[in-house]
Structures are given as structure tokens and as C-alpha cells.
Design an enzyme around this catalytic site. Structure first.
Site, PDB file in Angstrom:
ATOM      1  N   LYS A 257      57.028   0.162  36.928  1.00  0.00           N
ATOM      2  CA  LYS A 257      58.014   1.389  36.958  1.00  0.00           C
ATOM      3  C   LYS A 257      58.596   1.882  38.061  1.00  0.00           C
ATOM      4  CE  LYS A 257      55.480   2.644  32.531  1.00  0.00           C
ATOM      5  NZ  LYS A 257      54.732   3.910  31.891  1.00  0.00           N
TER       6      LYS A 257
ATOM      7  N   PHE B 207      55.795  15.007  25.657  1.00  0.00           N
ATOM      8  CA  PHE B 207      56.118  14.355  26.783  1.00  0.00           C
ATOM      9  C   PHE B 207      57.208  13.430  26.724  1.00  0.00           C
ATOM     10  CE2 PHE B 207      53.290  11.584  24.672  1.00  0.00           C
ATOM     11  CZ  PHE B 207      54.016  10.066  24.657  1.00  0.00           C
TER      12      PHE B 207
ATOM     13  N   ARG C 275      46.553   0.282  36.773  1.00  0.00           N
ATOM     14  CA  ARG C 275      46.848   1.803  36.662  1.00  0.00           C
ATOM     15  C   ARG C 275      46.143   2.586  37.521  1.00  0.00           C
ATOM     16  NH1 ARG C 275      48.046   1.218  30.141  1.00  0.00           N
ATOM     17  NH2 ARG C 275      50.199   0.966  30.279  1.00  0.00           N
TER      18      ARG C 275
ATOM     19  N   ASN D  50      52.125   6.308  35.284  1.00  0.00           N
ATOM     20  CA  ASN D  50      51.005   5.332  35.080  1.00  0.00           C
ATOM     21  C   ASN D  50      51.345   4.112  35.688  1.00  0.00           C
ATOM     22  OD1 ASN D  50      52.481   4.452  33.218  1.00  0.00           O
ATOM     23  ND2 ASN D  50      50.978   4.588  31.478  1.00  0.00           N
TER      24      ASN D  50
ATOM     25  N   HIS E 216      53.800  -0.867  32.625  1.00  0.00           N
ATOM     26  CA  HIS E 216      53.931  -0.994  31.037  1.00  0.00           C
ATOM     27  C   HIS E 216      53.580  -2.294  30.578  1.00  0.00           C
ATOM     28  CE1 HIS E 216      55.571  -0.407  27.077  1.00  0.00           C
ATOM     29  NE2 HIS E 216      56.099  -1.478  27.204  1.00  0.00           N
TER      30      HIS E 216
END
Length: 212
Positions: free
Chosen positions: A20, A66, A114, A124, A127
Site C-alpha cells: 500500500k 470506513f 501487518r 495496515n 493487501h
């Protein structure tokens, strides 16, 4: 007469992994962990998704509280998408990731990715596809030109050949006629390797091409 024996069909499970935006600078060490964990990186690309693309990718989360923060986070900078392959790739990658909430991961699975790279429940770090159906959909989303297993047959195979294989092969044969090399087979093989439109991005080479 010998009975005809159908050769075994070898299938290696694949999953989608995403590094990410907030930890893209850790890509090299994360890829090293991936390779040491027995995965092969089949495809790799770095891209910057728009909020709209993020919404489409996380469509199953639509409507949750969220969701706006998630799409804002995932579109905040470049990310790295990879197709990982190995036996039971989906479950092994999920195990390596740890709990989706990084705060929980730090408490219960301190050696998970994570726990190490994540910040909180939203950020986090990485993915992983949740199951086989999600892996197929997510790989197709990030890598639309990749052939999904099982290999298509019939009209689907013809469509794939017409769209991806034949144009590239014709280009190579045309250039071969122009160049007239001493060893045409070796020359054509090298040309096809260099000009394969679906060529995997090898993980140990830095990439200049970044899709937007």
C-alpha cells in the site's frame, strides 16, 4: 495398443498482493520476504489508482463507515500490485500478513507483516485476496491482460490469440524479414522475449515504467 494417458494438469494457486502507498519505500525488503517464503512473483506493476478505481476495487466494502477513508488512503500515492504463486498461495499469504487490524496484529501476531509494517486498522500496509473468487477478480482488475487459469479453449482461446499473440508474432516476423539475421530462430526468440506485451516485471530489477 497402449491406453492413452492424459497428462496431469499442473495448477499453482495465485493470489493478489498489494504493497500500500504508505510503505512503498519498503518494497525491496518485502519482496525479499515474499521470495524467501516460497512464493514466485509472477507479475508486478506499480501504479497510482484514482479514488474511483479504488472504489471499484473495494466494491464489496461499499457503504461501510470506513469506505471513504479507505479509498482516500489507497489513492494517496503509488502502490505496488503483485501476483504471487505457490501451493496454497491464498492461505499462506493471508497467514504471512496477519490480522487485518495492525494494532491487533502487533499484539497477537508480532512477526506478521501487518504487525511489522502496519500502523493501525486502516493503514495496515498490505493487501491479500480473501479467497479464490476474490483472487481471480482482483488479479483481473490489476492485470487485465493476464490469462487466468484454466487456459481458455475454443472461441475464448481464438479471441486471446487474435488480441495478444498474433499481432506480436506478425511484428516479429516482419522485423525478421527486414533484418535477415544469420540465425533467424535465435533472433526471433530474442525479439519475442523483448517485445512480449505481457512480459512479467521481474522483482529484482528496478522499474522505470510506472502506470497511472
Amino acid at each position: 495398443m497402449e491406453p492413452s494417458v492424459t497428462p496431469p494438469q499442473i495448477y499453482v494457486e495465485k493470489t493478489l498482493a498489494i504493497i500500500k502507498p504508505d510503505i512503498v519505500d519498503k518494497e525491496e525488503e518485502i519482496q525479499d520476504i515474499i521470495l524467501r517464503s516460497g512464493f514466485t512473483i509472477v507479475q508486478r506493476r506499480k501504479l497510482h489508482l484514482s479514488p474511483e478505481h479504488c472504489s471499484n476495487f473495494y466494491v464489496e466494502q461499499y457503504g461501510k463507515m470506513f469506505f471513504p477513508n479507505l479509498t482516500a488512503y489507497m489513492s494517496s500515492g503509488p502502490l505496488v500490485a503483485m501476483v504471487l504463486a505457490r501451493h496454497k498461495a491464498i492461505s499462506y499469504w493471508k497467514e504471512l500478513l496477519g490480522p487485518s487490524n495492525s494494532l491487533v496484529a502487533k499484539e497477537t501476531h508480532p512477526d506478521s507483516l501487518r504487525a511489522i509494517y502496519g500502523t493501525d486498522e486502516l493503514r495496515n500496509a498490505l493487501h491479500g485476496s480473501n479467497d479464490f473468487a476474490a483472487a481471480e477478480r482482483e488479479i483481473r482488475f490489476m492485470f487485465p491482460a493476464v490469462v487466468a487459469e484454466p487456459i481458455p479453449i475454443g472461441q475464448a482461446a481464438k479471441d486471446y490469440l487474435n488480441l495478444y499473440v498474433i499481432p506480436t508474432l506478425l511484428g516479429g516476423l516482419t522485423e525478421l524479414c527486414k533484418q535477415k539475421p544469420a540465425d533467424p530462430l535465435i533472433w526471433l526468440a530474442d525479439w519475442l522475449l523483448k517485445n512480449n506485451p505481457n512480459k512479467p516485471k521481474l522483482c529484482y530489477h528496478p522499474l522505470a515504467e510506472e502506470s497511472h
